[in-house]
Design a protein around this motif. Sequence first.
Motif, PDB file in Angstrom:
ATOM      1  N   ASP A 156      15.192  95.456 -70.682  1.00 20.10           N
ATOM      2  CA  ASP A 156      15.382  94.513 -71.783  1.00 20.10           C
ATOM      3  C   ASP A 156      16.514  93.528 -71.514  1.00 20.10           C
ATOM      4  O   ASP A 156      17.127  93.009 -72.439  1.00 20.10           O
ATOM      5  N   ALA A 157      16.791  93.276 -70.239  1.00 21.11           N
ATOM      6  CA  ALA A 157      17.891  92.373 -69.894  1.00 21.11           C
ATOM      7  C   ALA A 157      17.692  91.833 -68.490  1.00 21.11           C
ATOM      8  O   ALA A 157      16.863  92.316 -67.709  1.00 21.11           O
ATOM      9  N   MET A 158      18.482  90.799 -68.172  1.00 20.42           N
ATOM     10  CA  MET A 158      18.536  90.282 -66.807  1.00 20.42           C
ATOM     11  C   MET A 158      19.996  90.204 -66.384  1.00 20.42           C
ATOM     12  O   MET A 158      20.860  89.780 -67.149  1.00 20.42           O
ATOM     13  N   ALA A 159      20.273  90.669 -65.170  1.00 18.05           N
ATOM     14  CA  ALA A 159      21.623  90.639 -64.621  1.00 18.05           C
ATOM     15  C   ALA A 159      21.677  89.562 -63.555  1.00 18.05           C
ATOM     16  O   ALA A 159      20.856  89.547 -62.628  1.00 18.05           O
ATOM     17  N   VAL A 160      22.636  88.660 -63.669  1.00 17.45           N
ATOM     18  CA  VAL A 160      22.708  87.484 -62.803  1.00 17.45           C
ATOM     19  C   VAL A 160      24.050  87.455 -62.079  1.00 17.45           C
ATOM     20  O   VAL A 160      25.095  87.707 -62.682  1.00 17.45           O
ATOM     21  N   ARG A 161      24.005  87.134 -60.806  1.00 16.68           N
ATOM     22  CA  ARG A 161      25.210  86.878 -60.015  1.00 16.68           C
ATOM     23  C   ARG A 161      25.224  85.412 -59.594  1.00 16.68           C
ATOM     24  O   ARG A 161      24.165  84.804 -59.429  1.00 16.68           O
TER      25      ARG A 161
END
Length: 286
Positions: A156-161
């Motif tokens: 239920d999320a997106m992790a971005v670098r």
Amino acid sequence: MSEAPEAASVRADCVADSAGGLTFHIAGGARSGPGGHDDWSGALVLVRRGAADTLDGEVRLPLGPTADGRLQAALPSNVALPEGRWDVHVAYRDTEPQRLAPGLNDLRSLVDRRPGPSTSPLSVRIPYATKHGNLSLRSWRRAPHAEAGEIRLEDDAMAVRGRLYRVAYPSEWLAEAVVEARCRRGAAPVWTAPLVVDGPDFSFTLSYPELARSWDGGAHVWDLWLRPADETMAPARLARILDDVADKKEIFTYPPRTVTGRHGEAQAQPYYTRDNDLAVRIEAPA
């Protein structure tokens, strides 16, 4: 000089350098006459689509002969080329500019490009072939710039670098900055979350259910920005432009995730826009 319905016959090779400059090479004609080795009247003409006039919509680069009989024009990184799509033409003397076709592109220096420290606008130019087989450039000019890197999808999320460029002290700029999701429907609230910072590098996690709270059943698009704590500083649009891919929308694709909003189930999906900016779409399931 709009997009031609048929492909151009004369081809131009492009070589990119790591600073953001481009060099164009086109085949010369006879030893004399228009386009020939002894003709110094030629120009490479860049025309920006949608420009109201030639002041900021046309750039002419002189063509000069090279030892191998071709003609060459240089577009250095320090030539300010406004953002947009530029169609590439060639013109000799008083003749009408003619479209060029893409030849061989050497864009190796653009792959995983890491610009050096500077506060001047970041110049990015990527040549590409249009749907009609003509040569065009996609140009960006940004300061500051937040380059999106790895995107990891969770339930239920997106992790971005990413990494911040074109500010004097990136770690200080990022210290109390937040990621900001702005819905293109102005009535929706702005969503923010803190960053994890390591020098010029940053990361964050974006919650799909948080964005879906204001979903009204239609299609919502959220544009992603980094906003510094100092409101006198310009925010940075999150985008991916430091490579050799001019249009990422159809190439870098991410699967949708199902989330629950106040109007029922919705699909949340990150994507790159036509400008290679990072955004998230929330809409009803297909």
